[in-house]
Structures are given as structure tokens and as C-alpha cells.
Design a protein around this motif. Structure first.
Motif, PDB file in Angstrom:
ATOM      1  N   PHE A 179       0.845  -1.186   0.000  1.00  0.00           N
ATOM      2  CA  PHE A 179       0.000   0.000   0.000  1.00  0.00           C
ATOM      3  C   PHE A 179       0.885   1.242   0.000  1.00  0.00           C
ATOM      4  N   LEU A 197       2.179   4.655   1.334  1.00  0.00           N
ATOM      5  CA  LEU A 197       2.235   5.448   2.554  1.00  0.00           C
ATOM      6  C   LEU A 197       2.212   6.935   2.233  1.00  0.00           C
ATOM      7  N   LEU A 246       1.516  11.516   7.906  1.00  0.00           N
ATOM      8  CA  LEU A 246       0.347  10.677   7.654  1.00  0.00           C
ATOM      9  C   LEU A 246      -0.801  11.160   8.537  1.00  0.00           C
ATOM     10  N   CYS A 272      -2.198   6.870  11.394  1.00  0.00           N
ATOM     11  CA  CYS A 272      -1.045   5.973  11.343  1.00  0.00           C
ATOM     12  C   CYS A 272      -1.407   4.715  10.556  1.00  0.00           C
ATOM     13  N   ARG A 273      -0.426   4.176   9.845  1.00  0.00           N
ATOM     14  CA  ARG A 273      -0.613   2.965   9.032  1.00  0.00           C
ATOM     15  C   ARG A 273       0.339   1.897   9.531  1.00  0.00           C
ATOM     16  N   ALA A 280       2.786  -1.035   9.355  1.00  0.00           N
ATOM     17  CA  ALA A 280       3.684  -1.582   8.344  1.00  0.00           C
ATOM     18  C   ALA A 280       4.845  -2.283   9.033  1.00  0.00           C
ATOM     19  N   TYR A 330       6.908   6.491  14.664  1.00  0.00           N
ATOM     20  CA  TYR A 330       5.828   5.542  14.932  1.00  0.00           C
ATOM     21  C   TYR A 330       5.454   5.581  16.402  1.00  0.00           C
ATOM     22  N   CYS A 341       2.950   1.195  13.849  1.00  0.00           N
ATOM     23  CA  CYS A 341       1.954   2.129  13.335  1.00  0.00           C
ATOM     24  C   CYS A 341       2.702   3.409  12.942  1.00  0.00           C
ATOM     25  N   LYS A 343       3.589   7.015  11.674  1.00  0.00           N
ATOM     26  CA  LYS A 343       2.936   8.318  11.722  1.00  0.00           C
ATOM     27  C   LYS A 343       3.555   9.322  10.745  1.00  0.00           C
ATOM     28  N   ARG A 399       2.545  -4.975   5.183  1.00  0.00           N
ATOM     29  CA  ARG A 399       2.314  -5.554   6.512  1.00  0.00           C
ATOM     30  C   ARG A 399       3.108  -6.774   6.622  1.00  0.00           C
TER      31      ARG A 399
END
Length: 123
Positions: free
Chosen positions: A25, A27, A44, A47-48, A50, A70, A100, A102, A123
Motif C-alpha cells: 500500500f 504510505l 500521515l 497511522c498505518r 507496516a 511511529y 503504526c 505516523k 504488513r
């Protein structure tokens, strides 16, 4: 019977690349300048999660490192020194766990006036 197996094999080949692509994905993206003391920041909104990061250059650039923020404002530095040509990607760079993310700061410089950079997560 043999015809059914052949069609099933063809259908499975069509499904596998799609599943692998779903794992990756975006970012964010940013622009590196030719001369700059600071890195280009990708904040971001949310948060995602990864575990690995990959960089793709839209133009020629020299990459030095990534600073990944993160969790509760913890940071991790990933050394990714190297020259990336137009449309070239780095390999997957591990974060050392699932975090996560940021904010990402890309440090380096463009070979011209500016160079776009895309950052992908997995992930």
C-alpha cells in the motif's frame, strides 16, 4: 476433466498477482530537492501499520536514509544509501517489527532540480 484443470490453472494464475499486490500500500509521496539540509517529510493523517518500507524514484536521485516516526513519537533510522534511477525501486527495507507509522522523512537529494519519491508499505 483435463480441460477443467487447465482452466482452473489459468484462473489461479490470474488471481495470484492480484493477491500479492494487495499486500503493498502507498504510505505517501514527496519531492526531494537538489540542494537541501532537511529531508522531505511525509506526514500521515492516520497511522498505518507496516513492517517493511519500499522507495520508488520518479526521477534520478541519491537516497541517504529514512527517519520513520511511529507509536508514541519513537523514531527509527533506516540507512538506505544508494542511487535510484527513474522508476527504480529499492527492495523491501524491514522496520524490525510491525509499527503504526505516523511520519516518514526521506533524506537525500535530487540529481536535477527536484525528484518525486513514492513510499510504499507492507504488513
Amino acid at each position: 476433466m483435463m480441460l477443467r484443470r487447465r482452466w482452473l490453472g489459468i484462473l489461479m494464475l490470474g488471481v495470484l498477482p492480484v493477491q500479492a499486490a494487495e499486500d503493498q500500500f502507498t504510505l505517501g509521496r514527496t519531492v526531494l530537492l537538489e540542494v537541501s539540509d532537511r529531508g522531505a517529510v511525509i506526514p500521515l493523517v492516520i497511522c498505518r501499520v507496516a513492517s517493511e518500507i519500499k522507495i520508488k524514484a520518479e526521477r534520478n536521485l541519491t537516497l541517504d536514509k529514512l527517519l520513520v516516526t511511529y507509536g508514541k513519537d519513537r523514531t527509527r533510522t533506516i540507512n538506505a544509501r544508494g542511487v535510484l534511477r527513474r522508476e527504480q525501486e529499492t527492495g523491501w527495507l524491514p522496520l524490525g517489527g510491525r509499527y503504526c507509522v505516523k511520519k516518514i522523512e526521506v533524506r537525500g537529494h535530487a540529481d536535477g532540480n527536484k525528484a518525486g519519491v513514492k513510499v510504499f508499505g507492507r504488513r
